[in-house]
Design a protein around this motif. Sequence first.
Motif, PDB file in Angstrom:
ATOM      1  N   ASP A  56      -2.862 -20.283 -95.785  1.00 50.21           N
ATOM      2  CA  ASP A  56      -3.321 -21.509 -95.123  1.00 50.21           C
ATOM      3  C   ASP A  56      -3.740 -21.279 -93.678  1.00 50.21           C
ATOM      4  OD1 ASP A  56      -2.854 -22.876 -97.449  1.00 50.21           O
ATOM      5  OD2 ASP A  56      -0.880 -23.619 -96.849  1.00 50.21           O
ATOM      6  N   ALA A  57      -3.209 -20.227 -93.063  1.00 50.83           N
ATOM      7  CA  ALA A  57      -3.566 -19.924 -91.671  1.00 50.83           C
ATOM      8  C   ALA A  57      -4.864 -19.121 -91.572  1.00 50.83           C
ATOM      9  CB  ALA A  57      -2.430 -19.153 -91.001  1.00 50.83           C
ATOM     10  N   GLY A  58      -5.435 -18.771 -92.713  1.00 53.45           N
ATOM     11  CA  GLY A  58      -6.677 -18.008 -92.716  1.00 53.45           C
ATOM     12  C   GLY A  58      -6.481 -16.512 -92.669  1.00 53.45           C
ATOM     13  N   ASP A  59      -5.238 -16.055 -92.907  1.00 52.75           N
ATOM     14  CA  ASP A  59      -4.957 -14.622 -92.892  1.00 52.75           C
ATOM     15  C   ASP A  59      -5.045 -14.056 -94.308  1.00 52.75           C
ATOM     16  OD1 ASP A  59      -4.478 -14.443 -90.151  1.00 52.75           O
ATOM     17  OD2 ASP A  59      -2.366 -14.990 -90.373  1.00 52.75           O
ATOM     18  N   LEU A  60      -5.602 -12.871 -94.406  1.00 50.86           N
ATOM     19  CA  LEU A  60      -5.662 -12.152 -95.677  1.00 50.86           C
ATOM     20  C   LEU A  60      -4.276 -11.584 -95.967  1.00 50.86           C
ATOM     21  CD1 LEU A  60      -7.402 -10.903 -97.993  1.00 50.86           C
ATOM     22  CD2 LEU A  60      -7.795  -8.962 -96.455  1.00 50.86           C
ATOM     23  N   TYR A  61      -3.719 -11.906 -97.142  1.00 50.92           N
ATOM     24  CA  TYR A  61      -2.360 -11.458 -97.437  1.00 50.92           C
ATOM     25  C   TYR A  61      -2.233 -10.648 -98.723  1.00 50.92           C
ATOM     26  CZ  TYR A  61      -1.825 -15.162-100.963  1.00 50.92           C
ATOM     27  OH  TYR A  61      -1.966 -15.964-102.077  1.00 50.92           O
ATOM     28  N   ARG A 150      -6.144 -11.317 -89.963  1.00 54.86           N
ATOM     29  CA  ARG A 150      -7.458 -11.958 -89.960  1.00 54.86           C
ATOM     30  C   ARG A 150      -8.482 -10.888 -89.585  1.00 54.86           C
ATOM     31  NH1 ARG A 150      -9.989 -16.843 -91.609  1.00 54.86           N
ATOM     32  NH2 ARG A 150     -11.799 -17.263 -90.254  1.00 54.86           N
ATOM     33  N   PRO A 151      -9.197 -10.319 -90.546  1.00 54.28           N
ATOM     34  CA  PRO A 151     -10.190  -9.304 -90.195  1.00 54.28           C
ATOM     35  C   PRO A 151     -11.392  -9.946 -89.517  1.00 54.28           C
ATOM     36  CG  PRO A 151     -10.082  -9.626 -92.586  1.00 54.28           C
ATOM     37  CD  PRO A 151      -9.114 -10.561 -91.971  1.00 54.28           C
ATOM     38  N   ASP A 152     -11.608  -9.642 -88.238  1.00 54.11           N
ATOM     39  CA  ASP A 152     -12.729 -10.238 -87.509  1.00 54.11           C
ATOM     40  C   ASP A 152     -13.712  -9.157 -87.086  1.00 54.11           C
ATOM     41  OD1 ASP A 152     -11.508  -8.962 -85.349  1.00 54.11           O
ATOM     42  OD2 ASP A 152     -10.450 -10.772 -84.715  1.00 54.11           O
ATOM     43  N   SER A 153     -14.703  -9.514 -86.287  1.00 56.49           N
ATOM     44  CA  SER A 153     -15.734  -8.560 -85.902  1.00 56.49           C
ATOM     45  C   SER A 153     -15.154  -7.392 -85.109  1.00 56.49           C
ATOM     46  CB  SER A 153     -16.823  -9.263 -85.088  1.00 56.49           C
ATOM     47  OG  SER A 153     -16.258  -9.877 -83.935  1.00 56.49           O
ATOM     48  N   ALA A 154     -14.072  -7.650 -84.371  1.00 58.94           N
ATOM     49  CA  ALA A 154     -13.455  -6.583 -83.586  1.00 58.94           C
ATOM     50  C   ALA A 154     -12.613  -5.655 -84.442  1.00 58.94           C
ATOM     51  CB  ALA A 154     -12.598  -7.189 -82.471  1.00 58.94           C
ATOM     52  N   GLU A 181     -10.547 -16.171-101.814  1.00 57.43           N
ATOM     53  CA  GLU A 181      -9.813 -17.365-102.212  1.00 57.43           C
ATOM     54  C   GLU A 181      -8.990 -17.914-101.050  1.00 57.43           C
ATOM     55  OE1 GLU A 181      -7.555 -16.807-105.760  1.00 57.43           O
ATOM     56  OE2 GLU A 181      -9.212 -15.848-106.851  1.00 57.43           O
ATOM     57  N   GLY A 182      -9.198 -19.192-100.733  1.00 59.02           N
ATOM     58  CA  GLY A 182      -8.380 -19.880 -99.747  1.00 59.02           C
ATOM     59  C   GLY A 182      -8.869 -19.749 -98.323  1.00 59.02           C
ATOM     60  N   THR A 183     -10.143 -19.425 -98.120  1.00 59.69           N
ATOM     61  CA  THR A 183     -10.617 -19.263 -96.749  1.00 59.69           C
ATOM     62  C   THR A 183     -12.066 -19.704 -96.630  1.00 59.69           C
ATOM     63  OG1 THR A 183     -10.777 -17.704 -94.894  1.00 59.69           O
ATOM     64  CG2 THR A 183     -11.484 -16.905 -97.053  1.00 59.69           C
ATOM     65  N   ARG A 184     -12.466 -19.926 -95.383  1.00 60.69           N
ATOM     66  CA  ARG A 184     -13.860 -20.165 -95.042  1.00 60.69           C
ATOM     67  C   ARG A 184     -14.222 -19.270 -93.874  1.00 60.69           C
ATOM     68  NH1 ARG A 184     -14.471 -26.808 -95.106  1.00 60.69           N
ATOM     69  NH2 ARG A 184     -13.996 -27.122 -97.334  1.00 60.69           N
ATOM     70  N   GLY A 185     -15.515 -19.035 -93.720  1.00 62.69           N
ATOM     71  CA  GLY A 185     -15.972 -18.245 -92.579  1.00 62.69           C
ATOM     72  C   GLY A 185     -15.730 -16.757 -92.718  1.00 62.69           C
ATOM     73  N   CYS A 186     -15.522 -16.281 -93.959  1.00 65.72           N
ATOM     74  CA  CYS A 186     -15.316 -14.856 -94.184  1.00 65.72           C
ATOM     75  C   CYS A 186     -16.341 -14.349 -95.185  1.00 65.72           C
ATOM     76  CB  CYS A 186     -13.906 -14.571 -94.720  1.00 65.72           C
ATOM     77  SG  CYS A 186     -12.563 -15.037 -93.604  1.00 65.72           S
ATOM     78  N   GLU A 187     -16.636 -13.076 -95.099  1.00 62.54           N
ATOM     79  CA  GLU A 187     -17.563 -12.462 -96.046  1.00 62.54           C
ATOM     80  C   GLU A 187     -17.064 -11.078 -96.429  1.00 62.54           C
ATOM     81  OE1 GLU A 187     -21.392 -11.921 -94.335  1.00 62.54           O
ATOM     82  OE2 GLU A 187     -20.722 -10.384 -92.908  1.00 62.54           O
ATOM     83  N   GLU A 223     -17.600   3.028-103.776  1.00 59.23           N
ATOM     84  CA  GLU A 223     -18.157   1.912-103.028  1.00 59.23           C
ATOM     85  C   GLU A 223     -17.161   1.484-101.945  1.00 59.23           C
ATOM     86  OE1 GLU A 223     -20.672  -0.226-106.621  1.00 59.23           O
ATOM     87  OE2 GLU A 223     -18.538  -0.647-106.395  1.00 59.23           O
ATOM     88  N   ALA A 224     -17.689   1.055-100.822  1.00 59.82           N
ATOM     89  CA  ALA A 224     -16.853   0.528 -99.741  1.00 59.82           C
ATOM     90  C   ALA A 224     -17.149  -0.955 -99.578  1.00 59.82           C
ATOM     91  CB  ALA A 224     -17.131   1.265 -98.438  1.00 59.82           C
ATOM     92  N   VAL A 225     -16.120  -1.730 -99.315  1.00 49.72           N
ATOM     93  CA  VAL A 225     -16.289  -3.160 -99.076  1.00 49.72           C
ATOM     94  C   VAL A 225     -15.735  -3.480 -97.689  1.00 49.72           C
ATOM     95  CG1 VAL A 225     -15.622  -5.486 -99.776  1.00 49.72           C
ATOM     96  CG2 VAL A 225     -16.206  -3.771-101.520  1.00 49.72           C
ATOM     97  N   VAL A 226     -16.565  -4.091 -96.856  1.00 53.97           N
ATOM     98  CA  VAL A 226     -16.171  -4.467 -95.499  1.00 53.97           C
ATOM     99  C   VAL A 226     -15.920  -5.971 -95.480  1.00 53.97           C
ATOM    100  CG1 VAL A 226     -16.847  -4.532 -93.080  1.00 53.97           C
ATOM    101  CG2 VAL A 226     -17.541  -2.588 -94.516  1.00 53.97           C
ATOM    102  N   ILE A 227     -14.747  -6.363 -94.996  1.00 52.87           N
ATOM    103  CA  ILE A 227     -14.346  -7.775 -94.939  1.00 52.87           C
ATOM    104  C   ILE A 227     -14.309  -8.199 -93.481  1.00 52.87           C
ATOM    105  CG2 ILE A 227     -12.594  -9.460 -95.597  1.00 52.87           C
ATOM    106  CD1 ILE A 227     -11.553  -7.072 -97.481  1.00 52.87           C
TER     107      ILE A 227
END
Length: 232
Positions: A56-61, A150-154, A181-187, A223-227
Amino acid sequence: MSRHARGTGRVVPGRRPDLATLLRVGLLGAFLLLAGTATAHPHAWIDLRVSLLFDDAGDLYALRQEWVFDPSYSHLLLEDMDASEPGLAMDTALRKMTERMLENLREYDYFTEIRRNERRLDIAEARDGELLWHQRRLHLHFELPLEPMRPDSAQPLQYRVYDPSYWIEVLHDPDDVIHLEGTRGCEARLERARPEGWLVAYAATLNRDQRAPIEDLGRSFAEAVVIQCDER
């Protein structure tokens, strides 16, 4: 054999077959398919399906994975189970196979590499493991818990799923997507492997019984996936 050449077949509705019946009707086809790939790595294929779980806090768990084994390798795994413990009911065999697979994969971090800022993170013990039989293929489900972040640009997060020996090729299912699942603003951005030509040629020289002396050969084909997520 390319991943797109793998047939999935169909399961006829009705009473669930026992393990011995599945082996009788399926192994001949499995051996015929494998006979055409006696040389060159890889020798088995997994279609990978991934869900990234956010709180709910937007953290990947957690990283939830589903491995869909190709039909030939699925039957060979069933045969191995039947040879070691003959006469098991299908449900019991699948449960025991789940335990055995996850126990063996633990030594190899479940074929999963997770990095943040190029630092490789420790892989926790898998949970919620389950093996299912569907359309002539084994489906292994499990979840890898993560320290909430929270994986961000930094500090983006990157994962790869691969067999270090490249005996098995693991690629994201082309008919599926990476679920967030359970987030917005992530790719999640998938980057396909670009192995050097000499590595491709080298892998083609390895037969079924050989293990590559090149350490972590499979990573070159992974394959590599960047979050990455927006700032909070």
